[in-house]
Design an enzyme around this catalytic site. Structure first.
Site, PDB file in Angstrom:
ATOM      1  N   LYS A  53       0.837  -1.201   0.000  1.00  0.00           N
ATOM      2  CA  LYS A  53       0.000   0.000   0.000  1.00  0.00           C
ATOM      3  C   LYS A  53       0.869   1.247   0.000  1.00  0.00           C
ATOM      4  O   LYS A  53       0.616   2.209  -0.726  1.00  0.00           O
ATOM      5  CB  LYS A  53      -0.947  -0.010   1.208  1.00  0.00           C
ATOM      6  CG  LYS A  53      -2.103  -0.966   1.013  1.00  0.00           C
ATOM      7  CD  LYS A  53      -2.889  -1.261   2.271  1.00  0.00           C
ATOM      8  CE  LYS A  53      -3.917  -2.356   1.968  1.00  0.00           C
ATOM      9  NZ  LYS A  53      -4.646  -2.854   3.124  1.00  0.00           N
ATOM     10  N   GLN A  97      -4.896  -1.535   9.323  1.00  0.00           N
ATOM     11  CA  GLN A  97      -4.873  -2.875   8.721  1.00  0.00           C
ATOM     12  C   GLN A  97      -5.568  -3.880   9.643  1.00  0.00           C
ATOM     13  O   GLN A  97      -5.218  -4.010  10.814  1.00  0.00           O
ATOM     14  CB  GLN A  97      -3.414  -3.287   8.458  1.00  0.00           C
ATOM     15  CG  GLN A  97      -3.257  -4.592   7.725  1.00  0.00           C
ATOM     16  CD  GLN A  97      -3.787  -4.536   6.285  1.00  0.00           C
ATOM     17  OE1 GLN A  97      -3.584  -3.575   5.556  1.00  0.00           O
ATOM     18  NE2 GLN A  97      -4.495  -5.578   5.890  1.00  0.00           N
ATOM     19  N   ASP A 120     -11.130   3.120   3.593  1.00  0.00           N
ATOM     20  CA  ASP A 120     -11.541   1.720   3.438  1.00  0.00           C
ATOM     21  C   ASP A 120     -13.065   1.616   3.327  1.00  0.00           C
ATOM     22  O   ASP A 120     -13.600   0.557   2.995  1.00  0.00           O
ATOM     23  CB  ASP A 120     -11.096   0.904   4.665  1.00  0.00           C
ATOM     24  CG  ASP A 120      -9.865   0.066   4.374  1.00  0.00           C
ATOM     25  OD1 ASP A 120      -9.619  -0.221   3.195  1.00  0.00           O
ATOM     26  OD2 ASP A 120      -9.158  -0.296   5.344  1.00  0.00           O
TER      27      ASP A 120
END
Ligand code: NDP
Length: 283
Positions: A53, A97, A120
């Site tokens: 990422k 995460q 997200d």
């Protein structure tokens, strides 16, 4: 012969577009989109995702910050970091995460992230916006799949779409996006009776259950488009999807491989959401 949907190539194309849009935005406003990636603990798979990422951020011209916190980090410490990132004007997107270590409450943490920085799209506010079809961010994996379908010339309208898996990050939002694209959508899960009889109806089949090579040719309608979301490790360490590619591919009209299908698009969509967050920060 089935079309093999090349997620790597499509992803590279979308990233080139994002890099160009980022440059234009930064030239105009002086703002560089910034993403903060937070990881707690030492899960090797998560560490790889986080590294990828941050690398992708560099490729499209973003600023990024990485926070690698020890396994024993407390909820208070993690929330304090999120508060700091919420208030940091250089950061437009915050990604924590998942999964988090068991002693931490992920749901509570996600509520703490400023919805405007929730790239997200896991915050209930953003989930609700997706439900009503008025959203800023889409969850990365389903959004990536929609982009793959679009760019491969597949239409969803009027098609029988079957999504297998109902997680909050893949199955449920996937079903919602297919519905918004005017598909006729069925969602299956572990309690579905006679799964094969449902999957055989699908013009578009999305497999997202996390079971290696589970879907076999007899579960697929001839000519179907098959999207394999699964990322499973075989005993020999090789990555494989939820679909038994060798037997299913000849039956389909188009299929995504694993690796090189859905996976590369997920990070690309994260970049797209981060750029959108930066753009919205000046509107
Ligand atoms: P979850 O484990 O959260 O959900 C799995 C879903 O599959 C559940 O809804 C479960 O049903 C259903 N399921 C499990 N077994 C069966 C079965 N035998 N028949 C029918 N349904 C079943 O997984 P995720 O949604 O997070 O991920 C799914 C897969 O996608 C994983 O392999 C994951 O690694 C991969 N993934 C890939 C990404 C990418 O970028 N390519 C991103 C995210 C995930 P129930 O609800 O009844 O338990």
């Amino acid at each position: 012969m089935a079309m093999i949907i090349d997620g790597k190539a499509i992803s590279a194309q979308v990233r080139t577009e994002i890099a160009a849009d980022t440059k234009a935005f930064s030239d105009r406003t002086g703002i560089v989109p910034g993403l903060a990636v937070v990881i707690v603990g030492n899960d090797p798979a998560s560490q790889v995702y986080v590294r990828n990422k941050r690398r992708a951020c560099g490729e499209v011209g973003f600023y990024s910050e990485g926070y690698e916190l020890p396994e024993e980090t407390t909820q208070d410490e993690l929330e304090a970091l999120v508060d700091k990132l919420n208030a940091n004007p250089k950061i437009h997107g915050i990604l924590v995460q998942l999964p988090l270590p068991k002693h931490l409450d992920a749901e509570k943490l996600l509520l703490r992230i400023d919805p405007k920085k929730d790239v997200d799209a896991f915050h209930p506010y953003n989930v609700g916006r997706i439900m009503i079809g008025n959203y800023a961010f889409l969850p990365c994996t389903p959004a990536g799949i929609m982009e793959l379908l679009r760019r491969s010339g597949m239409t969803v309208e009027g098609k029988e779409c079957v999504v297998v898996g109902r997680s909050n990050i893949v199955g449920k939002p996937m079903a919602m996006l297919l519905l918004q694209a005017n598909g006729t959508v069925t969602v299956c899960h572990s309690r579905t009776k006679d799964l094969a009889s449902v999957t055989r109806r699908a013009d578009i089949l999305v497999a997202a259950i996390g079971k290696a090579d589970f879907f076999t040719a007899d579960m697929v309608k001839p000519g179907a488009v098959v999207i394999d979301v699964g990322m499973n490790r075989r005993a020999d360490g090789k990555l494989t999807g939820d679909v038994d590619f060798a037997s299913v591919e000849p039956v389909t009209s188009a299929i995504t491989p694993v690796p090189g299908g859905v996976g590369p698009m997920t990070i690309t969509m994260l970049m797209k959401n981060t750029l959108r967050a930066a753009q919205d920060s000046v509107n």
